[in-house]
Scaffold this active site. Structure first.
Site, PDB file in Angstrom:
ATOM      1  N   HIS A 232       0.831  -1.205   0.000  1.00  0.00           N
ATOM      2  CA  HIS A 232       0.000   0.000   0.000  1.00  0.00           C
ATOM      3  C   HIS A 232       0.867   1.258   0.000  1.00  0.00           C
ATOM      4  CE1 HIS A 232       0.587   1.175   4.273  1.00  0.00           C
ATOM      5  NE2 HIS A 232       0.569  -0.126   4.537  1.00  0.00           N
ATOM      6  N   CYS A 250       3.192  -4.798   6.596  1.00  0.00           N
ATOM      7  CA  CYS A 250       2.860  -4.523   5.200  1.00  0.00           C
ATOM      8  C   CYS A 250       4.105  -4.152   4.401  1.00  0.00           C
ATOM      9  CB  CYS A 250       1.846  -3.389   5.109  1.00  0.00           C
ATOM     10  SG  CYS A 250       0.190  -3.826   5.683  1.00  0.00           S
TER      11      CYS A 250
END
Length: 291
Positions: A232, A250
């Site tokens: 992201h 992440c």
């Protein structure tokens, strides 16, 4: 990071002539040592079948759900997931009643995640640009395997290298999980893609008020695991991307790279992470089938 959000996906449709190939059998999983009969940790033992041309046997189950829509295009790592309305007592009979055919030979095997769900995938990634059909007790789906888009992530370089059919098409600096939140190694399967979403640490037990807590909106989030790992956009960590790990698991990238990744990947593409101290992604994650 981890989150709760509604799915919003887009798919490219493509249909083609389906030629009979095989439900077949032995070999090695990607990232798993070769063995005659693979068993996926956390899943039921798989079984394999030799190539057959005769019709599938009569199904001992009601028409099930198949996870890949008729006409959909998916990536080379996408497993076929068949979900039944009722528990299946005779698994061998159920497998005989399911027929998978493909325009390019793709040996593979069944593995059960529960009495109401069986999965099938090739022993190696699907051949790129292959047409596949699945027939299972009154339910069928004819879908397409697209280009072989594979992203590899090495913690030593902190770079995501994306290849399409073997050719490098993009390199993106990244920041992975920091100490205590290390990104697991393994092969991930691209899931949903969300242009905006809210990430909330409380969804995995860390209160927002905790020093490690957070609740923030992010852009261009591409799911890699059901446990909450995404590629992201993280403009706040651009200075660390390519140099150090500062995320909660992440793969942080720039806004430009996050947008590119979301727009150029599809469900079922592969992301392979290596070199971290985070153990290995669970095969039972839901998107961890190749581990």
């Amino acid at each position: 990071m981890h989150y709760e959000a509604n799915t919003r996906q887009s798919h490219w449709l493509r249909r083609g002539l389906l030629l009979s190939a095989a439900i077949a059998a032995t070999g090695a999983l990607i990232a798993v040592p070769a063995q005659a009969q693979p068993t996926v940790p956390g899943f039921g033992a798989g079984s394999s079948q030799p190539a057959v041309n005769e019709p599938a046997q009569q199904a001992p189950f009601a028409p099930p759900n198949i996870n890949i829509a008729d006409g959909e295009t998916v990536g080379v790592a996408q497993p076929i997931i068949i979900s039944f309305k009722e528990p299946v007592e005779d698994r061998a009979a159920a497998e005989r009643a399911i027929k998978v055919t493909s325009s390019t030979n793709a040996p593979g095997y069944f593995y059960w995640t529960s009495s109401k769900q069986v999965r099938w995938k090739p022993t190696e990634f699907w051949p790129a640009n292959t047409d596949v059909t699945v027939v299972a007790g009154g339910t069928s789906s004819a879908f397409h395997i697209g280009d072989a888009l594979v992203a590899t992530v090495d913690d030593a370089t902190k770079t995501i290298v994306v290849t399409r059919n073997g050719e490098v098409v993009r390199e993106m600096p990244t920041s992975l999980g920091k100490p205590g939140y290390e990104t697991p190694n393994g092969t991930y399967i691209v899931g949903e893609r969300l242009e905006k979403m809210t990430m909330d640490s409380s969804t995995y037990g860390v209160p927002v008020t905790d020093p490690e807590g957070y609740k923030l909106e992010v852009e261009y989030a591409t799911r890699l695991s059901n446990s909450g790992i995404f590629v992201h956009a993280a403009p706040w960590s651009v200075g660390q991307q390519g140099y150090s790990n500062v995320s909660h698991g992440c793969l942080n990238v720039s806004t430009e790279d996050g947008k590119w990744f979301l727009e150029n990947t599809r469900r079922g593409d592969a992301v392979i992470v290596t070199g971290t101290q985070g153990g290995t992604l669970s095969a039972g994650d839901g998107l961890g089938d190749w581990n």
